[in-house]
Design an enzyme around this catalytic site. Sequence first.
Site, PDB file in Angstrom:
ATOM      1  N   ASP A  83       0.823  -1.077   0.268  1.00  0.00           N
ATOM      2  CA  ASP A  83      -0.246   0.241  -0.214  1.00  0.00           C
ATOM      3  C   ASP A  83       1.020   1.421   0.226  1.00  0.00           C
ATOM      4  O   ASP A  83       1.838   1.341   0.250  1.00  0.00           O
ATOM      5  CB  ASP A  83      -1.452  -0.011   1.509  1.00  0.00           C
ATOM      6  CG  ASP A  83       0.317  -0.327   2.265  1.00  0.00           C
ATOM      7  OD1 ASP A  83       1.140  -0.992   2.524  1.00  0.00           O
ATOM      8  OD2 ASP A  83      -0.727   0.320   3.993  1.00  0.00           O
ATOM      9  N   GLU A 141      -0.237  -2.044   5.475  1.00  0.00           N
ATOM     10  CA  GLU A 141       0.372  -1.859   5.973  1.00  0.00           C
ATOM     11  C   GLU A 141      -0.392  -0.350   6.769  1.00  0.00           C
ATOM     12  O   GLU A 141       0.549  -0.816   8.367  1.00  0.00           O
ATOM     13  CB  GLU A 141       1.596  -1.871   6.086  1.00  0.00           C
ATOM     14  CG  GLU A 141       2.839  -2.438   6.864  1.00  0.00           C
ATOM     15  CD  GLU A 141       3.295  -1.199   7.939  1.00  0.00           C
ATOM     16  OE1 GLU A 141       3.603  -0.726   8.971  1.00  0.00           O
ATOM     17  OE2 GLU A 141       3.429   0.317   6.215  1.00  0.00           O
TER      18      GLU A 141
END
Length: 405
Positions: A83, A141
């Site tokens: 991400d 994350e």
Amino acid sequence: MEHLIPRIHQLATQVAADVVALRHHLHAHPELSFQEFQTAAFVTEQLQNLGLKPQAMATTGVVALIEGRNPESRVVALRADMDALPIQEQNEVPYRSQNAGVMHACGHDVHTSSLLGTARILSQLRDEFEGTVKLIFQPGEEIVPGGASIMIEEGVLENPVPDSVFGQHVFPMLPAGKIGLRSGRYMASADELYLTVRGKGGHGAMPDINIDPVLVTAHLIVAMQQIVSRRANPKIASVLSFGKVIANGATNVIPNEVYVEGTFRTLDEKWREEAHVHLRKLAEGLAESMGATCELEIRRGYPCLDNEPELTARVKAAAEEYLGAENVIEIDQWMAAEDFAYYSQSANSCFYRLGTRADDGRFASSVHTPTFDVDSKALEIGPGLMAWLAVRELTAPSSTEKASL
């Protein structure tokens, strides 16, 4: 197994240009946490091109196995996160983010492309090692609850169960070609604080008939710092920071309430729990003593990250074999947090830092800044090193084997 080091170096050099291209593609098309749909599709396609059979997990997570000889003998898991962050990129590069307000400012594009490079290397070495390498491409994350916790809940550490888990993270404080390691407790827990202070608003010229939540909040922000400075054992690292304060009044208007956001971090889980109690008690008591009320929500974030000592010692030795001892650096504890900590709670794990700064000082911008970028040399070091760590670890004795020695 040391005879494979020159072979892995050779393969890492061969795939380096492709890994750079993969990283540039990912960097240009960043996606926010738990929205990594195109990224997951791209990763899946790359793995399928290697003849692997990737499986979806946690909506946008991807997992695949590379099986060597005797695949059930031992399992090593390698993790990358995918991400990006809500940051507007300021770099003027051909691979600049094409998605407004979204940027790979924490290097997850490096982690993902590097692990794809590792997959390419290991796919060519299937006949050279025994056991299985599990590739974990993880979403989310950057935000609580963290993709790692969801992946683990959905069984990413099962079928097969890894004997060890490795993760790497970009580190602009070190030049490309070096890595940083720390055994034991490495990164902090991180909890999010959401504080609402309510009083009685009114005209700023008449504070005597109001209950000023701005003043109460000012006292709270200062007073809560003593939880760290006076209640914590001085030997325990703790951080309390407030980054958002909204008092939506005016020059002559006292608002009814003030909203505050902050973070509490520590390297001790027992003190973490105690601090939560102290923070709530102080906030509620102080607000009440000044005629106001407050609500404090403590949203539990990631736990402390621990690098298993014996595994970390093996990683250090293997990294010195691959990079040279002068390029393996012991680093200090860090008060940032990482959801890799969930893997460290569930399995023998080691999380290390990959140097990304150029020798001439370029690419020194910190992570989470709009000018973050990396020296492409790191995209040759990262895939090869992780491939060697995996192969080397597959030959390490298991706990059962060590007990019988």
